[in-house]
Motif scaffolding. Structure first.
Motif, mmCIF file in Angstrom:
data_model
loop_
_atom_site.group_PDB
_atom_site.id
_atom_site.type_symbol
_atom_site.label_atom_id
_atom_site.label_comp_id
_atom_site.label_asym_id
_atom_site.label_seq_id
_atom_site.Cartn_x
_atom_site.Cartn_y
_atom_site.Cartn_z
ATOM 1 N N ARG A 1 67.603 28.653 -20.322
ATOM 2 C CA ARG A 1 67.920 27.641 -21.328
ATOM 3 C C ARG A 1 67.138 26.351 -21.123
ATOM 4 O O ARG A 1 66.716 25.689 -22.074
ATOM 5 N N HIS A 2 66.890 25.986 -19.861
ATOM 6 C CA HIS A 2 66.305 24.670 -19.586
ATOM 7 C C HIS A 2 64.856 24.739 -19.121
ATOM 8 O O HIS A 2 64.241 23.686 -18.865
ATOM 9 N N GLY A 3 64.315 25.912 -18.994
ATOM 10 C CA GLY A 3 62.920 26.038 -18.567
ATOM 11 C C GLY A 3 62.702 25.650 -17.133
ATOM 12 O O GLY A 3 61.579 25.277 -16.747
ATOM 13 N N THR A 4 63.747 25.688 -16.321
ATOM 14 C CA THR A 4 63.619 25.349 -14.897
ATOM 15 C C THR A 4 63.199 26.574 -14.084
ATOM 16 O O THR A 4 63.072 27.677 -14.611
ATOM 17 N N ASP A 5 63.036 26.362 -12.806
ATOM 18 C CA ASP A 5 62.573 27.460 -11.930
ATOM 19 C C ASP A 5 63.417 27.475 -10.654
ATOM 20 O O ASP A 5 62.891 27.583 -9.546
ATOM 21 N N LEU A 6 64.750 27.363 -10.844
ATOM 22 C CA LEU A 6 65.646 27.309 -9.696
ATOM 23 C C LEU A 6 65.683 28.626 -8.924
ATOM 24 O O LEU A 6 65.862 28.631 -7.700
ATOM 25 N N LEU A 7 65.523 29.730 -9.649
ATOM 26 C CA LEU A 7 65.570 31.035 -8.979
ATOM 27 C C LEU A 7 64.429 31.156 -7.973
ATOM 28 O O LEU A 7 64.618 31.676 -6.865
ATOM 29 N N ALA A 8 63.247 30.616 -8.325
ATOM 30 C CA ALA A 8 62.120 30.679 -7.398
ATOM 31 C C ALA A 8 62.380 29.811 -6.164
ATOM 32 O O ALA A 8 62.046 30.183 -5.034
ATOM 33 N N THR A 9 62.975 28.662 -6.392
ATOM 34 C CA THR A 9 63.297 27.804 -5.252
ATOM 35 C C THR A 9 64.293 28.481 -4.319
ATOM 36 O O THR A 9 64.156 28.431 -3.089
ATOM 37 N N LEU A 10 65.309 29.129 -4.917
ATOM 38 C CA LEU A 10 66.285 29.850 -4.097
ATOM 39 C C LEU A 10 65.592 30.959 -3.300
ATOM 40 O O LEU A 10 65.906 31.177 -2.118
ATOM 41 N N ARG A 11 64.646 31.644 -3.924
ATOM 42 C CA ARG A 11 63.923 32.723 -3.240
ATOM 43 C C ARG A 11 63.181 32.168 -2.017
ATOM 44 O O ARG A 11 63.234 32.735 -0.932
ATOM 45 N N HIS A 12 62.450 31.037 -2.202
ATOM 46 C CA HIS A 12 61.706 30.447 -1.087
ATOM 47 C C HIS A 12 62.650 30.027 0.036
ATOM 48 O O HIS A 12 62.342 30.213 1.220
ATOM 49 N N TYR A 13 63.777 29.471 -0.344
ATOM 50 C CA TYR A 13 64.745 29.004 0.641
ATOM 51 C C TYR A 13 65.324 30.170 1.452
ATOM 52 O O TYR A 13 65.420 30.112 2.684
ATOM 53 N N LEU A 14 65.692 31.239 0.742
ATOM 54 C CA LEU A 14 66.283 32.388 1.436
ATOM 55 C C LEU A 14 65.242 33.111 2.266
ATOM 56 O O LEU A 14 65.530 33.559 3.397
ATOM 57 N N ASP A 15 64.020 33.250 1.757
ATOM 58 C CA ASP A 15 62.961 33.909 2.524
ATOM 59 C C ASP A 15 62.615 33.107 3.786
ATOM 60 O O ASP A 15 62.158 33.687 4.782
ATOM 61 N N ALA A 16 62.839 31.825 3.720
ATOM 62 C CA ALA A 16 62.551 30.966 4.882
ATOM 63 C C ALA A 16 63.750 30.852 5.810
ATOM 64 O O ALA A 16 63.748 30.005 6.730
ATOM 65 N N ALA A 17 64.766 31.710 5.581
ATOM 66 C CA ALA A 17 65.972 31.731 6.435
ATOM 67 C C ALA A 17 66.658 30.361 6.485
ATOM 68 O O ALA A 17 67.166 29.945 7.527
ATOM 69 N N GLY A 18 66.633 29.632 5.331
ATOM 70 C CA GLY A 18 67.331 28.353 5.231
ATOM 71 C C GLY A 18 66.524 27.163 5.698
ATOM 72 O O GLY A 18 67.050 26.038 5.761
ATOM 73 N N ASN A 19 65.242 27.335 6.007
ATOM 74 C CA ASN A 19 64.404 26.221 6.450
ATOM 75 C C ASN A 19 63.850 25.523 5.206
ATOM 76 O O ASN A 19 62.992 26.056 4.501
ATOM 77 N N LYS A 20 64.326 24.286 4.952
ATOM 78 C CA LYS A 20 63.954 23.573 3.733
ATOM 79 C C LYS A 20 62.492 23.151 3.750
ATOM 80 O O LYS A 20 61.829 23.129 2.709
ATOM 81 N N THR A 21 61.980 22.805 4.900
ATOM 82 C CA THR A 21 60.573 22.386 4.977
ATOM 83 C C THR A 21 59.663 23.540 4.604
ATOM 84 O O THR A 21 58.713 23.382 3.832
ATOM 85 N N THR A 22 59.938 24.724 5.148
ATOM 86 C CA THR A 22 59.131 25.899 4.823
ATOM 87 C C THR A 22 59.258 26.242 3.350
ATOM 88 O O THR A 22 58.271 26.610 2.686
ATOM 89 N N ALA A 23 60.493 26.139 2.817
ATOM 90 C CA ALA A 23 60.706 26.438 1.403
ATOM 91 C C ALA A 23 59.904 25.486 0.522
ATOM 92 O O ALA A 23 59.325 25.904 -0.494
ATOM 93 N N ALA A 24 59.838 24.212 0.894
ATOM 94 C CA ALA A 24 59.064 23.237 0.110
ATOM 95 C C ALA A 24 57.592 23.580 0.125
ATOM 96 O O ALA A 24 56.895 23.502 -0.905
ATOM 97 N N ARG A 25 57.091 23.939 1.301
ATOM 98 C CA ARG A 25 55.661 24.272 1.394
ATOM 99 C C ARG A 25 55.335 25.519 0.559
ATOM 100 O O ARG A 25 54.327 25.558 -0.129
ATOM 101 N N ARG A 26 56.195 26.527 0.621
ATOM 102 C CA ARG A 26 55.922 27.754 -0.125
ATOM 103 C C ARG A 26 55.997 27.523 -1.631
ATOM 104 O O ARG A 26 55.297 28.189 -2.393
ATOM 105 N N GLY A 27 56.818 26.551 -2.059
ATOM 106 C CA GLY A 27 56.939 26.304 -3.487
ATOM 107 C C GLY A 27 56.074 25.156 -3.977
ATOM 108 O O GLY A 27 56.171 24.766 -5.151
#
Length: 537
Positions: free
Chosen positions: A467-493
């Motif tokens: 509905r909003h054209g966001t990409d939250l699912l991708a952010t969740l994927r990066h976060y989970l793939d990084a085992a909860g490491n926010k810094t790694t998730a930011a770099r991957r996204g």
């Protein structure tokens, strides 16, 4: 029904004739030839001539009062010799007028020629005997003609509707009440329809037994076991044989009769026509049937399964077995190619289509023989024909009865073959051990419980992105793939840490969860993997 038909079609024998009331009233006694009372009686001949043999054609029950018998032993011997040479079924002499005991010369002569000699102690109306026996014989002939007509009509109907070899062989077994087998020139039993026996009893040691039975130009009883065999031709050349096996003693059937010969001759003819109509080689059809019986466990016993595959030329003893499945868009070409590869490699196997687009291969492996090189060879051959083919294997088993389990494992490995997910380096086929979380979820992707789980866990997040054209699912994927490491998730996204923090708070609000909880992250990770494999279809 077959038992009654067999009794009706059985030829009238000397023993049968003596049991008739009209002859039994004469108190018959078998003096010689008791072992030959099964001789067929084709007619009754009353004679008071000294040379009756000139009026005989064979199979006659000769009735006499003894009046014409010569006095001298040489004349008696000549009399008996002529009857035996003419093929008389038996000599019946009435001990009422001339003799009260059979002459020794007659007994000796009949014993020497193995001619049944029967004495009648009481007066018998020979004319009545003739009428009764001839009525039976003519009635049997009429019944035989009717039975033959029914056989011809049944096989004609099979031919007109384009029946395959299995239908023809099954009809022959039903009509005869006996086991019928179709074999090729190398004595492989392609089709076996048991009747009154098991497949194990019929096919154990088939090739060796069959090779000892000579072939004939027409249906004949041959070999030590007394098989009834008839040639089956294809395009003017002998292709194989139809075999009717003697019934086990427990079945209560007599030896082969004219009706059985007629059934087998028509079976061979119908098979010849079916061979012209059905283009698929019957060896291939036989392997398909045997494989499906193993996969679906339709054999009656492990012994039947062993005998069935051994009769097709596959070793069933002192070896291991491995199931291979090939999913391909070119199944017929692959069936030919894989069979040729296995013949070249010298690896015994059954190859056949199990379902649309799915080939099954059952390898028979010698002790300590590595199976991976053979499977790699099959994979390369399959990929040559279809680059998108999927090859999978089950585990090696030592018992043929466990082949179904090996095929089941290969099937599960094939179902979990997630497109685009690479195999271990140096391997081109799938194994059960390859199934991790993603492959497991891919195999279960049609299960509504898995679909419902993914929707409950992530549905609101997907709807928000839509509905909003966001990409939250991708952010969740990066976060989970990084085992909860926010810094790694930011770099991957390719995002700033502040943006990732903000998005994760939004995700927690939409999903009503705490992303710091390990169990909750696991649940979401599984749901995300399920969503991925469902989108990969």
């Amino acid at each position: 029904m077959r038992e009654n038909a067999d009794k009706a079609s059985r030829p009238l024998t000397v023993a049968d004739a003596l049991a008739l009331p009209v002859l039994a009233a004469g108190q018959p006694q078998v003096v010689t030839g008791v072992d030959h009372l099964d001789r067929q009686v084709r007619w009754v001949h009353i004679t008071e001539l000294t040379d009756p043999a000139s009026f005989l054609k064979g199979g006659e029950l000769v009735l006499t009062t003894g009046m014409p018998l010569p006095e001298e032993p040489a004349g008696v011997r000549r009399y008996v010799d002529e009857l035996a040479e003419a093929g008389a079924a038996a000599l019946v002499i009435e001990l009422v007028r001339r003799y009260h005991r059979p002459p020794d010369a007659l007994v000796d002569a009949c014993r020497a020629r193995r001619l049944p000699l029967v004495t009648l102690a009481a007066d018998v109306n020979f004319l009545e005997v003739t009428q009764v026996v001839h009525a039976l014989l003519l009635g049997n002939q009429t019944d035989a003609v009717r039975r033959t007509q029914r056989v011809h009509e049944a096989f004609t109907a099979l031919t007109l509707r384009g029946a395959g070899p299995e239908d023809v062989v099954r009809a022959a077994a039903d009509m005869s009440g006996r086991t019928v087998v179709l074999e090729n020139l190398v004595h492989q039993a392609l089709i076996c329809e048991p009747s009154g026996s098991t497949i194990d009893e019929a096919l154990t040691g088939w090739e060796q037994r069959s090779r000892s039975v000579p072939s004939r130009e027409r249906a004949e009883v041959c070999g030590d076991e007394g098989w009834l065999v008839a040639p089956v031709e294809y395009q003017g050349e002998r292709w194989g044989r139809a075999v009717m096996l003697p019934a086990p003693a427990r079945a209560g059937l007599s030896d082969f009769g004219p009706a059985d010969v007629t059934v087998l001759e028509r079976t061979a003819m119908a098979l010849t026509i079916a061979r012209l109509i059905h283009a698929t080689p019957w060896e291939r059809t036989a392997q398909r049937s045997a494989l499906r019986e193993l996969v679906e466990q339709r054999h009656h016993s492990p012994e039947d399964a062993h005998a069935r595959v051994a009769a097709l030329g596959l070793p069933a003893e002192d070896c291991g077995f491995l199931a291979v499945l090939v999913e391909t868009g070119a199944p017929e070409a692959a069936e030919d190619r894989l069979s040729a590869e296995l013949r070249t490699a010298g690896v015994p196997a059954l190859v056949g289509a199990l379902a649309a687009g799915r080939l099954g291969v059952l390898l028979a492996l010698r002790a300590a023989q590595p199976w991976r090189p053979t499977v790699e060879r099959l994979s390369r051959a399959a990929f040559t024909l279809d680059p998108d083919a999927v090859v999978s294997v089950g585990s090696e088993v030592t018992e043929l009865s466990d082949a179904a389990r090996s095929f089941g494992e290969a099937g599960r490995a094939a179902e979990a073959a997630l497109p685009g997910l690479p195999l271990p380096e140096g391997r081109s086929f799938h194994e059960l051990s390859d199934i991790g979380l993603r492959r497991l979820l891919y195999a279960l992707r049609e299960d509504i419980r898995v679909q419902g789980y993914a929707e409950r866990q992530l549905g609101r997040l997907v709807d928000h992105d839509t509905r909003h054209g966001t990409d939250l699912l991708a952010t969740l994927r990066h976060y989970l793939d990084a085992a909860g490491n926010k810094t790694t998730a930011a770099r991957r996204g390719n995002l700033s840490r502040e943006t990732v923090y903000q998005r994760l708070r939004t995700i927690e609000r939409l999903l009503d969860c705490d992303l710091e909880a390990g169990e909750r992250r696991t649940e979401l990770h599984v749901a995300l993997a399920a969503l991925d494999v469902m989108r990969a279809r």
